[in-house]
Scaffold this active site. Structure first.
Site: not given
Ligand code: TGC
Ligand code: FAD
Length: 394
Positions: A140, A248, A373
């Site tokens: 993602l 997810c 996440e």
């Molecule tokens: P927003 O407009 O709020 O939402 C878009 C659509 O998604 C729905 N929704 C959800 N649905 C299911 N579960 C959730 N937790 C949901 N949160 C929102 C929402 O209702 C909407 O649906 P629809 O039908 O209206 O389209 O989206 P936004 O663009 O404003 O973003 C909101 C925000 C910032 C909270 C979101 O993008 C976010 O959570 N950002 C953080 C990104 C993140 O968590 N990345 C993770 C990458 S994967 C990873 O890190 C794996 S590490 C794995 C490991 O090693 O363990």
């Molecule tokens: P940024 O989004 O650039 O954020 C930088 C700083 O700005 C943070 O402190 C954040 O909190 C802050 N910030 C951002 N937006 C705002 C806001 N609106 N208001 C206030 N503060 C804000 N991703 C995957 O898709 N799949 C994976 O398997 C996966 N595995 C990972 C494994 C590791 C070891 C790590 C470190 C990361 C992994 N990730 C994965 C990515 C991870 O989900 C992202 O690092 C995370 O979501 C943050 O994104 P970024 O690093 O680009 O930080």
């Protein structure tokens, strides 16, 4: 390197074991035994060498921690969310990277195929992922789109019976070893879709990310797509939009809420044991009020978090848990675990910086766990949005 024998016992200050069924306790005990036997003796060495112990993938499959809530017809465990949570707690008690491997495989690869895939996709991929024959990853995050995945640039273009995939994902757990990747990309209408990309597809590479001080025993990499031809049959047909990947993430964040608590428990257990053995000024250091304060605060925070994740598990089982409730628990567990790991490390004095004990490894790992996440800030803002009804992101 000398590594201490794993004598871990989980704290249960409020008799919380009474809330678990016999099945839950059996699951917890099986995973705990596995971690003591197969993970604790080797993990520090792999972390020091920044190497992923690839052999654990098959072992984790045999243990049943991949897709525990997926029905058994597809190779999953058919278990409930409390069992899933306890599995993640025990794995992360060993190492956050081991839990990461299981979170990604189960919640971020098997779950989307199960929830958004068709029958042919489920039959082709799920049993092999559940058994650990195949390893998966989840793409993602992009170099310029982390917290804001809706801005992603990775895209597909229609080319008849297949699509052409271009773009790049970064920070992807399991990427360097993955056989399959669930990848989120924009279609020609700018809508986000999920695709299953297989290793060996021309133009698809997974360079390793080097130089991490955190999650060193977990493999992290990029996913690079250079005009990759992906058959249309690999597109997940039953979801469109950001709610696909976020759905997810809800499952995986739930697992992290339990997992980070496991890391906190290990740090507390280690510090408590050390405080009774280490003599300074003719007394065990645990007899000093300052050290007792640290331990008492640790067990209080662990107990509060145990109650929170247990209740969240019940809501998950009933299909009533909201994304904001999951965010709160993920954030809380990461925060208390990070604080506990730092305090435990200090309690161990100089020994706390060595690999003889697990605390410094947990402390460094948790810096990733509190970031991926969804960062700590993002989860706070999700809670803020829920309670005020006002969106701080837009
Ligand atoms: P927003 O407009 O709020 O939402 C878009 C659509 O998604 C729905 N929704 C959800 N649905 C299911 N579960 C959730 N937790 C949901 N949160 C929102 C929402 O209702 C909407 O649906 P629809 O039908 O209206 O389209 O989206 P936004 O663009 O404003 O973003 C909101 C925000 C910032 C909270 C979101 O993008 C976010 O959570 N950002 C953080 C990104 C993140 O968590 N990345 C993770 C990458 S994967 C990873 O890190 C794996 S590490 C794995 C490991 O090693 O363990
Ligand atoms: P940024 O989004 O650039 O954020 C930088 C700083 O700005 C943070 O402190 C954040 O909190 C802050 N910030 C951002 N937006 C705002 C806001 N609106 N208001 C206030 N503060 C804000 N991703 C995957 O898709 N799949 C994976 O398997 C996966 N595995 C990972 C494994 C590791 C070891 C790590 C470190 C990361 C992994 N990730 C994965 C990515 C991870 O989900 C992202 O690092 C995370 O979501 C943050 O994104 P970024 O690093 O680009 O930080």
């Amino acid at each position: 390197m000398a590594v201490r024998a794993d004598l871990f016992e989980s704290p249960d200050h409020y008799q919380l074991d009474e809330l678990f069924s016999e099945e839950h306790l059996m699951v917890r005990s099986a995973v705990r035994d596995y971690v003591k036997k197969e993970i604790s003796p080797i993990i520090e060495d792999y972390a020091q060498r920044a190497e992923f112990p690839i052999q654990i993938v098959k072992q984790l499959g045999d243990l049943g921690v991949f897709g525990p809530t997926v029905p058994s017809a597809y190779g999953g465990g058919g278990l409930d969310y409390i069992s899933y949570g306890l599995m993640m707690q025990e794995l992360e008690r060993g190492d956050s990277g081991v839990r990461s491997t299981a979170s990604v495989q189960g919640s971020l690869v098997m779950f989307p195929i199960y929830a958004y895939g068709n029958e042919a996709q489920k039959m082709k991929y799920l049993p092999k992922l559940a058994s650990g024959e195949w390893l998966g990853c989840f793409g993602l995050t992009e170099p310029d789109h982390g917290s804001n995945p809706s801005g992603m640039l990775t895209n597909i273009k229609d080319a008849g019976d297949h699509v052409i995939l271009n773009g790049a994902k970064m920070w992807i757990s399991n990427a360097p070893f993955a056989d399959v990747a669930v990848v989120w990309a924009k279609n020609e209408e700018g809508k986000i879709v999920g695709l299953i990309v297989e290793r060996g597809m021309e133009g698809f590479t997974t360079p390793t990310t080097h130089g991490k001080w955190s999650l060193r025993a977990s493999a992290t990499g990029e996913l690079v797509f250079d005009n990759v031809k992906v058959p249309k049959e690999n597109i997940l047909p039953n979801v469109i939009g950001l709610k696909g990947p976020l759905g997810c993430l809800s499952k995986a964040r739930y697992g992290i809420a339990w997992g980070a608590l496991g890391a906190a428990m290990d740090c507390y257990d280690t510090a408590l044991r050390y405080s009774k053995e280490r003599i300074q000024f003719d007394k065990p250091i645990g007899a000093f009020q300052l050290q007792q304060k640290k331990l008492a605060e640790m067990v209080t925070e662990i107990t509060k978090a145990q109650l929170m994740v247990w209740r969240l598990g019940v809501l998950m089982n009933e299909g009533r848990a909201t994304p904001a409730q999951i965010s709160m628990a993920k954030r809380n567990s990461c925060e208390i675990a990070t604080n506990i790991a730092r305090a435990a490390r200090q309690m161990l004095g100089g020994m706390g910086i060595t690999g003889e004990y697990s605390v410094m490894r947990h402390m460094m790992n948790l810096e990733s766990v509190i970031t991926y996440e969804g960062t700590h800030d993002i989860h706070l803002l999700i809670t803020g949005m829920e309670i005020t009804g006002l969106n701080a992101f837009k």
